[in-house]
Each structure stands twice: as structure tokens, then as C-alpha cells.
Design a protein around this motif. Structure first.
Motif, PDB file in Angstrom:
ATOM      1  N   GLY A 136     -40.894 -83.087 -52.636  1.00 33.69           N
ATOM      2  CA  GLY A 136     -39.453 -83.420 -51.854  1.00 33.69           C
ATOM      3  C   GLY A 136     -39.686 -83.298 -50.243  1.00 33.69           C
ATOM      4  N   TYR A 137     -41.039 -82.866 -49.796  1.00 28.67           N
ATOM      5  CA  TYR A 137     -41.502 -82.534 -48.585  1.00 28.67           C
ATOM      6  C   TYR A 137     -41.848 -84.160 -48.115  1.00 28.67           C
ATOM      7  N   SER A 138     -41.579 -84.217 -46.815  1.00 27.58           N
ATOM      8  CA  SER A 138     -42.059 -85.544 -45.967  1.00 27.58           C
ATOM      9  C   SER A 138     -42.998 -85.168 -44.942  1.00 27.58           C
ATOM     10  N   PHE A 139     -44.242 -85.598 -45.137  1.00 29.11           N
ATOM     11  CA  PHE A 139     -45.080 -85.407 -44.438  1.00 29.11           C
ATOM     12  C   PHE A 139     -45.831 -86.720 -43.537  1.00 29.11           C
ATOM     13  N   THR A 140     -45.816 -86.494 -42.117  1.00 28.90           N
ATOM     14  CA  THR A 140     -46.444 -87.333 -41.402  1.00 28.90           C
ATOM     15  C   THR A 140     -47.872 -86.916 -40.534  1.00 28.90           C
ATOM     16  N   ILE A 141     -48.855 -87.294 -40.821  1.00 30.12           N
ATOM     17  CA  ILE A 141     -49.997 -86.891 -39.761  1.00 30.12           C
ATOM     18  C   ILE A 141     -50.486 -87.724 -39.106  1.00 30.12           C
ATOM     19  N   LEU A 142     -50.570 -87.178 -37.776  1.00 33.45           N
ATOM     20  CA  LEU A 142     -51.186 -88.008 -36.672  1.00 33.45           C
ATOM     21  C   LEU A 142     -52.581 -87.481 -36.394  1.00 33.45           C
ATOM     22  N   ALA A 143     -53.639 -88.241 -36.666  1.00 39.72           N
ATOM     23  CA  ALA A 143     -55.165 -87.929 -36.808  1.00 39.72           C
ATOM     24  C   ALA A 143     -55.512 -89.224 -36.715  1.00 39.72           C
ATOM     25  N   PRO A 144     -57.199 -88.975 -36.183  1.00 41.73           N
ATOM     26  CA  PRO A 144     -58.139 -90.086 -36.246  1.00 41.73           C
ATOM     27  C   PRO A 144     -58.392 -90.395 -37.748  1.00 41.73           C
ATOM     28  N   ASP A 145     -58.616 -91.679 -38.139  1.00 36.64           N
ATOM     29  CA  ASP A 145     -58.873 -91.817 -39.574  1.00 36.64           C
ATOM     30  C   ASP A 145     -60.223 -91.877 -39.803  1.00 36.64           C
ATOM     31  N   GLN A 146     -60.858 -90.818 -39.508  1.00 32.61           N
ATOM     32  CA  GLN A 146     -62.261 -90.545 -39.672  1.00 32.61           C
ATOM     33  C   GLN A 146     -62.895 -90.275 -41.055  1.00 32.61           C
ATOM     34  N   GLY A 147     -63.769 -90.804 -41.363  1.00 34.30           N
ATOM     35  CA  GLY A 147     -64.602 -90.494 -42.484  1.00 34.30           C
ATOM     36  C   GLY A 147     -63.660 -90.980 -43.723  1.00 34.30           C
ATOM     37  N   GLY A 148     -62.921 -91.943 -43.718  1.00 34.70           N
ATOM     38  CA  GLY A 148     -61.994 -92.359 -44.736  1.00 34.70           C
ATOM     39  C   GLY A 148     -60.773 -91.316 -45.101  1.00 34.70           C
ATOM     40  N   LEU A 149     -60.233 -90.853 -44.044  1.00 32.72           N
ATOM     41  CA  LEU A 149     -59.190 -89.713 -44.294  1.00 32.72           C
ATOM     42  C   LEU A 149     -58.284 -90.580 -45.215  1.00 32.72           C
ATOM     43  N   GLU A 150     -57.699 -91.616 -44.868  1.00 34.88           N
ATOM     44  CA  GLU A 150     -56.427 -92.112 -45.585  1.00 34.88           C
ATOM     45  C   GLU A 150     -56.795 -92.135 -47.118  1.00 34.88           C
ATOM     46  N   ALA A 151     -58.141 -92.836 -47.266  1.00 35.71           N
ATOM     47  CA  ALA A 151     -58.360 -92.955 -48.785  1.00 35.71           C
ATOM     48  C   ALA A 151     -58.801 -91.649 -49.561  1.00 35.71           C
ATOM     49  N   PHE A 152     -58.991 -90.543 -48.842  1.00 38.48           N
ATOM     50  CA  PHE A 152     -59.151 -89.093 -49.204  1.00 38.48           C
ATOM     51  C   PHE A 152     -57.615 -88.734 -49.530  1.00 38.48           C
ATOM     52  N   LEU A 153     -56.747 -88.808 -48.630  1.00 41.44           N
ATOM     53  CA  LEU A 153     -55.514 -88.321 -49.046  1.00 41.44           C
ATOM     54  C   LEU A 153     -55.114 -89.064 -50.135  1.00 41.44           C
ATOM     55  N   SER A 154     -54.987 -90.281 -50.191  1.00 45.45           N
ATOM     56  CA  SER A 154     -54.365 -91.220 -51.308  1.00 45.45           C
ATOM     57  C   SER A 154     -55.216 -90.854 -52.794  1.00 45.45           C
ATOM     58  N   THR A 155     -56.524 -90.359 -52.745  1.00 44.36           N
ATOM     59  CA  THR A 155     -57.081 -90.063 -53.823  1.00 44.36           C
ATOM     60  C   THR A 155     -56.670 -88.606 -54.475  1.00 44.36           C
ATOM     61  N   PHE A 156     -56.479 -87.498 -53.659  1.00 44.21           N
ATOM     62  CA  PHE A 156     -56.564 -86.289 -54.037  1.00 44.21           C
ATOM     63  C   PHE A 156     -54.918 -85.715 -53.932  1.00 44.21           C
ATOM     64  N   LEU A 157     -54.134 -86.515 -53.163  1.00 43.75           N
ATOM     65  CA  LEU A 157     -52.670 -86.016 -53.019  1.00 43.75           C
ATOM     66  C   LEU A 157     -51.941 -86.927 -53.663  1.00 43.75           C
ATOM     67  N   PRO A 158     -50.738 -86.398 -54.208  1.00 38.65           N
ATOM     68  CA  PRO A 158     -49.649 -87.202 -54.803  1.00 38.65           C
ATOM     69  C   PRO A 158     -49.151 -88.654 -54.011  1.00 38.65           C
ATOM     70  N   ALA A 159     -48.911 -89.554 -54.639  1.00 36.33           N
ATOM     71  CA  ALA A 159     -48.526 -90.842 -53.920  1.00 36.33           C
ATOM     72  C   ALA A 159     -47.318 -90.524 -52.794  1.00 36.33           C
ATOM     73  N   GLY A 160     -47.626 -90.804 -51.571  1.00 31.69           N
ATOM     74  CA  GLY A 160     -46.519 -90.962 -50.728  1.00 31.69           C
ATOM     75  C   GLY A 160     -46.313 -89.419 -50.214  1.00 31.69           C
ATOM     76  N   ARG A 161     -47.185 -88.543 -50.467  1.00 30.87           N
ATOM     77  CA  ARG A 161     -46.910 -87.048 -49.911  1.00 30.87           C
ATOM     78  C   ARG A 161     -47.322 -86.870 -48.549  1.00 30.87           C
ATOM     79  N   ILE A 162     -48.297 -87.783 -47.920  1.00 34.78           N
ATOM     80  CA  ILE A 162     -48.758 -87.562 -46.658  1.00 34.78           C
ATOM     81  C   ILE A 162     -48.886 -89.007 -45.933  1.00 34.78           C
ATOM     82  N   GLU A 163     -48.117 -89.348 -44.939  1.00 37.52           N
ATOM     83  CA  GLU A 163     -48.332 -90.706 -44.516  1.00 37.52           C
ATOM     84  C   GLU A 163     -49.250 -90.430 -42.970  1.00 37.52           C
ATOM     85  N   LEU A 164     -50.391 -91.157 -43.288  1.00 42.17           N
ATOM     86  CA  LEU A 164     -51.171 -91.112 -42.211  1.00 42.17           C
ATOM     87  C   LEU A 164     -50.821 -91.853 -40.768  1.00 42.17           C
TER      88      LEU A 164
END
Length: 375
Positions: free
Chosen positions: A29-57
């Protein structure tokens, strides 16, 4: 709750923090938006290990000025309940960018301060400026009590009650129930040869050279037979220099470098003993993982690590003391079967103590408190 997160170096401990903490059900139920460099495949990492839609990069623009412009724009255009920065650099730049904005700002420190950072007149001025920015933040979150003491030692003007230590945690059951990898077979080692695992980065704070010097003492003075071997994982940092150094000492035959592994429980359980000779830690996550896995570990009594090892069966040695480390490693190896039983007996307590559910719940409670601070 709608939260803007910021990070400048979203690797290592920060990435692990995201994986462990924000995957927990307490943040549904939380909405997270993270501002960060997409280093080392951060977006792929987040989509792999976190529930879908939990954090938007949102990929950060290069440079400090660009980063601050993005923070300012996002905080102005969107109604966030809270801004949460990760790391001291991101925290300071985020606070500068939020000048004039009333959204509460929480910073998590993922490292420690050391005296060389503030040497001389320029260091003194830098510390004063940093203190001003830290004092403007709604709250500071540290991942150990040690880290809180370290922060307040360098910035005593920040009120004690505004610094909130929450002992970090790991996915303890993931490590508890993992299956051992046959690392000795992979590197061509006989089953009777003791194998010590070093899982740290090849950077000064992790103390790899102390381990190298300890192994030199084991070989020359303690004369253990069979001589134990060391296996290391991953690349980066000063690996070339560190491996060149151990080869100069004639230890090349006793060290084995393997690729970074995604199966950490298997790797931890695939060695006889883990060495963690850190010079300092914000929080000794590797030690938590090892204890949850039931694997014997020898660590230093460094800040941030001692807090994890205290109360466990782990031997602790003075920071930077290669001779003491050598003796502790040999003592473990000489009694490894019994010591393994001791650590396995402690395993349920470690799983309960270091499970990620507790710190995730406490962080969610801190979010509510900080978000309400502007009301």
C-alpha cells in the motif's frame, strides 16, 4: 503513504537494504519513487526482488547540480508525505534541494564517519556545513546503535532524540534453509582441507589484507597441517593489488577467487569457516547471514560488527591484529566439528534476532512518526 527516496550510490549495502526491507508485507500500500542512477542494473534488480510496482525508479541526471534540480522539481510537483534519502552524500544534497520545502526529510546513514574525513581547516569547515544540513533534517536513521554513536560523535549538535537506531536485519529463513554448495569440489580441493570464506569487498574497511597477513602467520609460525585455504567471491575494488600482495608473500596456492554468487546461503554453507576481519561496519550484515545459516564465523571487534557478534558463539579479535586473527582461525579449525554444532545450536536464536520483519516494521513506524512531524 507516498514517499520519495533518493540515493547517489545505490549499490552494496543500500541495494541490499532495498531488497530486504521493501519486500516486506508491512510496506504493502506504500508508494515509493526512487531517484537514483540506474547503475549496475538497479531497475532490473528492483523488479526481480521486490513486488511488482512497489518502487518506481527515476534515473538521476549526472552531476550534483542535476540531481538537486530533480529532487527540487519532484518534491514541488508531487505531494509526498516524506522524503527518505539513503547515504550521507544523497542526504546532504537532498536537504540542500529541499530548502524552502516543508516535506519532512529522513536520512538513513549506510556508512561510518572517520577522522581523516575532517582533517585540517577545510575539514573543519566541511563538518560545520554538514552539521547545519543534518540539523535541518526531520530525523536520521542509523542501522546500529554503534552507527548512532559514531554519528553523534562527529555531529554532537544534532539532538539525540532525532537519531533513531534500528538494528538492521536479513532474510534469516532464506539463509537458515539454504543448501550447501560443494565449493571444495569446484576449486579442486580435498575434503580434508579446511576452507575459509571471505565474502567482503576488496576495500580497506573489509580488512582483506589483515586476513592475508594472518594466513602468512598460520603458514610460517603456526604450521597447521593441512594448511587452510581461502576462497573469495566477486571482483572490483583493489582485488588486483590484494592478490598481487598475497602472491608476493608466497600464498598464491592457498587463495581461490570465484565469481560473485547469487546463492549466498549455499556459498556460506559451502565453507568450513567465515572470516570477517572488518575495520568498521555500519552493520555487519554478512555476520547476520552467517549466524542465520549456522556457519562458524570469526570476526573483528570493530564498530558495527561487534554489535552483531556480541551474544553469539563467534570469536572476536582486535581490529587489524593479524596475529590474533591467525590464532582464532586455527582454534576454530582445530575444533571445527564441535564449533559447527555450537553455531547450529545458536541458529534459531540468530534467525529470531536478525529476521528482517522486525526492522521493516520499526522503519514503517518511523515513517509514520516523521511524516507527522510537519503537522
Amino acid at each position: 503513504m507516498k514517499i520519495l527516496m533518493t540515493a547517489l550510490q545505490p549499490g552494496g549495502g543500500i541495494r541490499t537494504f532495498f531488497r530486504y526491507v521493501y519486500s516486506q508485507p508491512v510496506f504493502e500500500g506504500y508508494s515509493f519513487t526512487i531517484l537514483a542512477p540506474d547503475q549496475g542494473g538497479l531497475e532490473a534488480f528492483l523488479s526481480t526482488f521486490l513486488p511488482a510496482g512497489r518502487i518506481e525508479l527515476v534515473s538521476a541526471d549526472p552531476g550534483k547540480a542535476g540531481f538537486m534540480r530533480q529532487v527540487r522539481k519532484m518534491a514541488r510537483q508531487h505531494s509526498y508525505d516524506l522524503v527518505h534519502s539513503h547515504g550521507f552524500s544523497a542526504g546532504l544534497l537532498t536537504q540542500l534541494a529541499l530548502t524552502g520545502n516543508t516535506t519532512p526529510h529522513l536520512m538513513t546513514g549506510h556508512d561510518m564517519f572517520t577522522k581523516p574525513l575532517f582533517l585540517g581547516f577545510r575539514g573543519h569547515v566541511k563538518r560545520l556545513l554538514m552539521a547545519q544540513l543534518f540539523n535541518r533534517m526531520a530525523a536520521v536513521h542509523t542501522v546500529t546503535e554503534d552507527a548512532k554513536r559514531n554519528f553523534l560523535e562527529f555531529f554532537p549538535s544534532v539532538a539525540d532524540e532525532r537519531v533513531h537506531p534500528i538494528l538492521h536485519g536479513v532474510d534469516a529463513k532464506f539463509f537458515q534453509f539454504g543448501t550447501a554448495s560443494d565449493i571444495k569440489k569446484e576449486i579442486g580441493l580435498s575434503t580434508d582441507v579446511p576452507l575459509i570464506g571471505f565474502f567482503g569487498r576488496f576495500m580497506s574497511p573489509k580488512g582483506f589484507r589483515v586476513l592475508v597477513e594472518a594466513m602468512d602467520i598460520v603458514r610460517r609460525r603456526l604450521k597447521v597441517s593441512p594448511m587452510p585455504h581461502i576462497v573469495t567471491f566477486g571482483w572490483g575494488g583493489f582485488i588486483r593489488e590484494d592478490y598481487a600482495y598475497l602472491k608476493e608473500l608466497g600464498l598464491g596456492d592457498y587463495f581461490h577467487q570465484m565469481a560473485q554468487t547469487d546463492n549466498m546461503p549455499g556459498a556460506l554453507k559451502g565453507v568450513d569457516l567465515i572470516a570477517m576481519p572488518s575495520r568498521w561496519e555500519a552493520c555487519g550484515l554478512l555476520a547476520m547471514e552467517a549466524l542465520a545459516a549456522g556457519v562458524p564465523i570469526v570476526g573483528s571487534d570493530s564498530i558495527g560488527l561487534r554489535e552483531v557478534l556480541d551474544g553469539s558463539p563467534a570469536r572476536q579479535v582486535p581490529v587489524g591484529n593479524a596475529a590474533a586473527l591467525a590464532e582464532a582461525l586455527v582454534a576454530e579449525i582445530d575444533d571445527i566439528e564441535r564449533r559447527r554444532e555450537v553455531f547450529q545450536a545458536y541458529q534459531p536464536a540468530a534467525v529470531a534476532r536478525f529476521g528482517i520483519e522486525r526492522p521493516a516494521r520499526h522503519l514503517a513506524e518511523l515513517y509514520v512518526t516523521v511524516a507527522a512531524s510537519d503537522k
